[in-house]
Design a protein around this motif. Structure first.
Motif, PDB file in Angstrom:
ATOM      1  N   THR A 124      26.944 -32.340   0.144  1.00 26.71           N
ATOM      2  CA  THR A 124      26.130 -32.442   1.359  1.00 26.71           C
ATOM      3  C   THR A 124      26.186 -31.146   2.162  1.00 26.71           C
ATOM      4  N   CYS A 125      27.383 -30.588   2.301  1.00 21.87           N
ATOM      5  CA  CYS A 125      27.524 -29.324   3.041  1.00 21.87           C
ATOM      6  C   CYS A 125      26.756 -28.209   2.336  1.00 21.87           C
ATOM      7  N   ALA A 126      26.826 -28.175   1.007  1.00 25.64           N
ATOM      8  CA  ALA A 126      26.113 -27.140   0.250  1.00 25.64           C
ATOM      9  C   ALA A 126      24.617 -27.215   0.525  1.00 25.64           C
ATOM     10  N   TYR A 127      24.111 -28.422   0.684  1.00 29.60           N
ATOM     11  CA  TYR A 127      22.679 -28.578   0.959  1.00 29.60           C
ATOM     12  C   TYR A 127      22.333 -28.107   2.369  1.00 29.60           C
ATOM     13  N   TYR A 128      23.129 -28.488   3.349  1.00 31.26           N
ATOM     14  CA  TYR A 128      22.769 -28.211   4.738  1.00 31.26           C
ATOM     15  C   TYR A 128      23.044 -26.770   5.173  1.00 31.26           C
ATOM     16  N   VAL A 129      23.923 -26.051   4.480  1.00 28.25           N
ATOM     17  CA  VAL A 129      24.205 -24.669   4.891  1.00 28.25           C
ATOM     18  C   VAL A 129      23.264 -23.660   4.249  1.00 28.25           C
ATOM     19  N   LYS A 130      22.404 -24.116   3.356  1.00 26.50           N
ATOM     20  CA  LYS A 130      21.558 -23.168   2.621  1.00 26.50           C
ATOM     21  C   LYS A 130      20.635 -22.372   3.537  1.00 26.50           C
TER      22      LYS A 130
END
Length: 395
Positions: A124-130
């Motif tokens: 989830t973090c990988a998706y939102y920090v992109k």
């Protein structure tokens, strides 16, 4: 050359005899003794049952004797010990006095849920920090990603001891899932080398947890030690290839394919920024970060005469109690969630031992103290060259 008097329990068991009780994945018989489960291939069963170096079936009461250990210490060489590692004999003595500890053997039924949470969190973090700013991106990687990925690495540690499920196969399979956000295939290779670290702790050219002589000569000043800490993950990954190379098997191939497939999916659906976030989290989480302090804290010699150190602070909450390291090496078949009970039951064995109170302090002292270098590890050579070569061929 310095002589250090340390007290070690005298064991009646034959040295280097495999301990059936050392299987991390066990059932208990009516007497509370561990019974390795039938699932898994022969290599899994052999790895689990050979984890310890002495038999737990010794019938006589263990006694305590004082042993003189010769250590050649300093900035130019390792601490060389003439005795076997201390954990097998202490396990025998503790079990003779507190046989109820055997009831703690088995798997942790909550581990799979903790791993699932960390995998979902990191994805989830990988998706939102992109699309986040660099400040948010790096801060998220340091404060959340590094901790989550290190937590997953410690889950791989638990699974390598077969502490997540009753079945050997299920532990291996689930380790591939826990490995996903780490971004680099490590689960299966780590297991193979980590078993050697337990059975042959400190053994020259076998225990790859110990730095090489080259590292010892190079990592001997503040700047070099800082860089060593930053790049700990790389050293741990590359050292086995140099010291004790093992032929990859089918499970290593599966680990690599699954991990690479996940990386490609992240890249395809989220972009390069998300994939780099996961890799950066791993790099930070194994480097200059408080949670990575246990890499140094566990076995570097901060108090002469002792080669394993515990830590009982709050970082254990996100590392499956890996800080309880003396307890873990004494009882590697007990999950981290129950190691505090081991300490509580046998407190007279653990409370007197030197321990670390803060992993940040450990990193600071390692980097700044000129007396502590990559040579500050205990090594031993109890195996002949022929035995060591035979071990490599078997593996």
């Amino acid at each position: 050359m310095c002589k250090i008097e340390i007290t070690t329990p005298a064991a009646t068991a034959t040295p280097n005899k495999p301990d059936a009780a050392a299987a991390s994945d066990v059932d208990l018989d009516k007497n509370g003794n561990p019974i390795p489960v039938a699932q898994g291939n022969k290599d899994d069963v052999a790895a689990a049952t050979a984890l310890s170096s002495s038999s737990s079936s010794s019938s006589s009461s263990p006694s305590t004797t004082t042993t003189t250990v010769s250590l050649e210490a300093g900035q130019d060489d390792f601490y060389w010990s003439t005795t076997e590692e201390p954990h097998a004999s202490r396990r025998l003595e503790i079990l003779a006095k507190y046989p109820e500890i055997k009831k703690l053997y088995g798997h942790d039924r909550w581990l799979k849920y903790k791993v699932l949470f960390a995998v979902v969190l990191q994805t989830t973090c990988a998706y939102y920090v992109k699309d986040a700013s660099w400040t948010v991106y790096i801060a998220t990687a340091y404060f959340i990603g590094a901790v989550a990925n290190h937590m997953l690495m410690m889950a791989l540690h638990e699974l390598s001891h077969h502490l997540g499920f009753r079945s050997f196969f299920h532990n291996k399979l689930f380790s591939l899932f826990a490995n996903l956000p780490i971004g680099i295939p490590a689960a299966i290779s780590f297991k193979r080398y980590h078993m050697d670290h337990h059975k042959y702790q400190g053994e020259d050219k076998v225990d790859v947890d110990i730095p090489t002589a080259w590292e010892g000569r190079w990592v001997n000043n503040t700047v070099a030690k800082f860089l060593f800490v930053v790049c700990q993950g790389a050293f741990y990954a590359l050292r086995p290839v140099v010291v004790h190379p093992k032929k990859p098997g089918v499970w290593e191939l599966a680990n690599a394919l699954v991990c690479i497939a996940f990386d490609l999916l992240v890249y395809y659906f989220m972009g390069l920024s998300s994939l780099l976030y996961l890799l950066m989290s791993t790099m930070i989480g194994t480097g200059f970060h408080p949670v990575a302090g246990h890499f140094i804290a566990e076995h570097y010699v901060f108090s002469e005469g002792h080669e394993t150190y515990s830590y009982y602070g709050w970082w254990n909450l996100v590392t499956f109690n890996v800080g309880y390291h003396n307890e873990h090496h004494d009882f590697p078949f007990i999950p981290g969630s129950r190691l505090p009970q081991v300490r509580a039951i046998a407190s007279e064995y653990y409370d007197p031992l030197p321990r670390h109170d803060c992993w940040v302090t450990v990193l600071y002292n390692f980097i700044t103290d000129p007396k502590i270098t990559a040579f500050s590890r205990v090594k031993r050579q109890t195996m002949s060259a022929e035995e060591a070569e035979s071990l490599k061929k078997r593996q």
